[in-house]
Design a protein around this motif. Structure first.
Motif, mmCIF file in Angstrom:
data_model
loop_
_atom_site.group_PDB
_atom_site.id
_atom_site.type_symbol
_atom_site.label_atom_id
_atom_site.label_comp_id
_atom_site.label_asym_id
_atom_site.label_seq_id
_atom_site.Cartn_x
_atom_site.Cartn_y
_atom_site.Cartn_z
ATOM 1 N N ALA A 165 -58.976 -7.645 33.645
ATOM 2 C CA ALA A 165 -58.744 -6.540 32.721
ATOM 3 C C ALA A 165 -57.576 -6.811 31.778
ATOM 4 N N LEU A 166 -56.455 -7.315 32.307
ATOM 5 C CA LEU A 166 -55.230 -7.427 31.512
ATOM 6 C C LEU A 166 -54.836 -8.855 31.182
ATOM 7 N N GLY A 167 -55.448 -9.829 31.796
ATOM 8 C CA GLY A 167 -55.083 -11.221 31.564
ATOM 9 C C GLY A 167 -54.061 -11.696 32.591
ATOM 10 N N LYS A 168 -53.552 -12.909 32.385
ATOM 11 C CA LYS A 168 -52.542 -13.455 33.302
ATOM 12 C C LYS A 168 -51.245 -12.681 33.130
ATOM 13 N N PRO A 169 -50.559 -12.375 34.219
ATOM 14 C CA PRO A 169 -49.308 -11.614 34.103
ATOM 15 C C PRO A 169 -48.188 -12.484 33.524
ATOM 16 N N ASP A 170 -47.201 -11.799 32.918
ATOM 17 C CA ASP A 170 -46.037 -12.511 32.396
ATOM 18 C C ASP A 170 -45.094 -12.914 33.531
ATOM 19 N N ARG A 171 -44.998 -12.058 34.552
ATOM 20 C CA ARG A 171 -44.165 -12.368 35.714
ATOM 21 C C ARG A 171 -44.859 -11.903 36.986
ATOM 22 N N ILE A 172 -44.703 -12.698 38.034
ATOM 23 C CA ILE A 172 -45.228 -12.333 39.347
ATOM 24 C C ILE A 172 -44.046 -12.327 40.307
ATOM 25 N N SER A 173 -43.899 -11.219 41.025
ATOM 26 C CA SER A 173 -42.842 -11.170 42.041
ATOM 27 C C SER A 173 -43.470 -10.795 43.374
ATOM 28 N N ILE A 174 -42.989 -11.475 44.413
ATOM 29 C CA ILE A 174 -43.507 -11.242 45.758
ATOM 30 C C ILE A 174 -42.337 -10.845 46.649
ATOM 31 N N ARG A 175 -42.444 -9.676 47.294
ATOM 32 C CA ARG A 175 -41.434 -9.192 48.239
ATOM 33 C C ARG A 175 -42.142 -8.805 49.514
ATOM 34 N N ASN A 176 -41.710 -9.402 50.598
ATOM 35 C CA ASN A 176 -42.355 -9.213 51.899
ATOM 36 C C ASN A 176 -43.842 -9.551 51.758
ATOM 37 N N SER A 177 -44.697 -8.594 51.904
ATOM 38 C CA SER A 177 -46.127 -8.879 51.765
ATOM 39 C C SER A 177 -46.713 -8.232 50.520
ATOM 40 N N ALA A 178 -45.885 -7.599 49.704
ATOM 41 C CA ALA A 178 -46.361 -6.927 48.490
ATOM 42 C C ALA A 178 -46.150 -7.838 47.285
ATOM 43 N N THR A 179 -47.126 -7.830 46.387
ATOM 44 C CA THR A 179 -47.073 -8.623 45.164
ATOM 45 C C THR A 179 -47.023 -7.660 43.984
ATOM 46 N N SER A 180 -46.301 -8.052 42.952
ATOM 47 C CA SER A 180 -46.181 -7.217 41.764
ATOM 48 C C SER A 180 -46.420 -8.074 40.526
ATOM 49 N N TYR A 181 -47.266 -7.575 39.621
ATOM 50 C CA TYR A 181 -47.535 -8.241 38.347
ATOM 51 C C TYR A 181 -46.813 -7.450 37.262
ATOM 52 N N ARG A 182 -46.145 -8.162 36.367
ATOM 53 C CA ARG A 182 -45.486 -7.501 35.244
ATOM 54 C C ARG A 182 -46.089 -8.035 33.949
ATOM 55 N N TYR A 183 -46.499 -7.098 33.100
ATOM 56 C CA TYR A 183 -47.066 -7.425 31.799
ATOM 57 C C TYR A 183 -46.127 -6.890 30.730
ATOM 58 N N ASP A 184 -45.588 -7.770 29.898
ATOM 59 C CA ASP A 184 -44.738 -7.370 28.777
ATOM 60 C C ASP A 184 -45.601 -7.327 27.532
ATOM 61 N N THR A 185 -45.572 -6.194 26.847
ATOM 62 C CA THR A 185 -46.362 -6.045 25.639
ATOM 63 C C THR A 185 -45.441 -5.983 24.430
ATOM 64 N N LEU A 186 -46.032 -5.875 23.281
ATOM 65 C CA LEU A 186 -45.255 -5.765 22.049
ATOM 66 C C LEU A 186 -44.525 -4.426 22.003
ATOM 67 N N ARG A 187 -43.533 -4.323 21.146
ATOM 68 C CA ARG A 187 -42.766 -3.098 20.927
ATOM 69 C C ARG A 187 -41.995 -2.661 22.159
ATOM 70 N N GLY A 188 -41.596 -3.612 23.013
ATOM 71 C CA GLY A 188 -40.724 -3.288 24.138
ATOM 72 C C GLY A 188 -41.365 -2.573 25.303
ATOM 73 N N ARG A 189 -42.652 -2.446 25.326
ATOM 74 C CA ARG A 189 -43.328 -1.768 26.446
ATOM 75 C C ARG A 189 -43.687 -2.789 27.512
ATOM 76 N N SER A 190 -43.802 -2.333 28.736
ATOM 77 C CA SER A 190 -44.216 -3.208 29.822
ATOM 78 C C SER A 190 -45.056 -2.413 30.806
ATOM 79 N N ALA A 191 -45.831 -3.124 31.588
ATOM 80 C CA ALA A 191 -46.652 -2.498 32.627
ATOM 81 C C ALA A 191 -46.415 -3.247 33.926
ATOM 82 N N ASN A 192 -46.332 -2.521 35.019
ATOM 83 C CA ASN A 192 -46.093 -3.109 36.322
ATOM 84 C C ASN A 192 -47.236 -2.703 37.255
#
Length: 172
Positions: free
Chosen positions: A123-150
């Motif tokens: 749906a969103l493409g490859k994430p800009d950043r991937i963070s893994i803490r314990n067993s949870a994974t988080s994808y961060r998508y940085d978009t234009l105009r300073g917005r981001s999605a986690n």
């Protein structure tokens, strides 16, 4: 030669003769019951019978089955039933969403609870950043105009909830 006689000559040459389309085939039956069809002669000890074979001309038809008898169906009431699902594929997210919901979310580039990491990347493409803490994974998508999605995933790799969208603070 007058034009009408040329036409008839051409027509007679192009139309196949019924005798030319028919041929005879030998049906050879051996003592063990084996049947062979051939245009040549049969082997010694086989019983021979001639089979008349005719090739059909284009456009000619021959019914293989007798015509069906018309039946009254106006008095019959047919009730349609929904199919019963006996076995169903179980995805690793516990079938929280249907295939249709998953497909619509991917097409509209949305993230909903129950999507896998592969669905989110579709749906969103490859994430800009991937963070893994314990067993949870988080994808961060940085978009234009300073917005981001986690997007957060649980230990099975499934989304927990809808994607969180944040606006970066303006330096002014």
């Amino acid at each position: 030669m007058p034009p009408s006689s040329q036409f008839f000559l051409l027509l007679s040459l192009l139309s196949p003769l019924p005798l030319a389309l028919a041929t005879s085939v030998h049906r050879c039956e051996a003592a063990n019951g084996r049947i062979t069809f051939t245009t040549l002669s049969c082997a010694a000890g086989e019983s021979v019978s001639l089979q008349d074979v005719r090739a059909f001309t284009p456009g000619s038809t021959m019914a293989l089955l007798p015509p069906a008898e018309p039946r009254e169906t106006s008095g019959m009431k047919i009730q349609r039933k929904e199919p019963t699902v006996v076995g169903q594929a179980q995805d690793k997210c516990g079938n929280l969403i249907t295939a249709r919901q998953r497909r619509e979310a991917i097409l509209h580039q949305r993230v909903i609870a129950g999507m896998t990491q592969q669905d989110v990347e579709s749906a969103l493409g490859k994430p800009d950043r991937i963070s893994i803490r314990n067993s949870a994974t988080s994808y961060r998508y940085d978009t234009l105009r300073g917005r981001s999605a986690n997007v957060e995933f649980d230990e099975k790799g499934c989304t927990k909830e809808k994607a969180k969208s944040r606006t970066a603070k303006s330096p002014h």
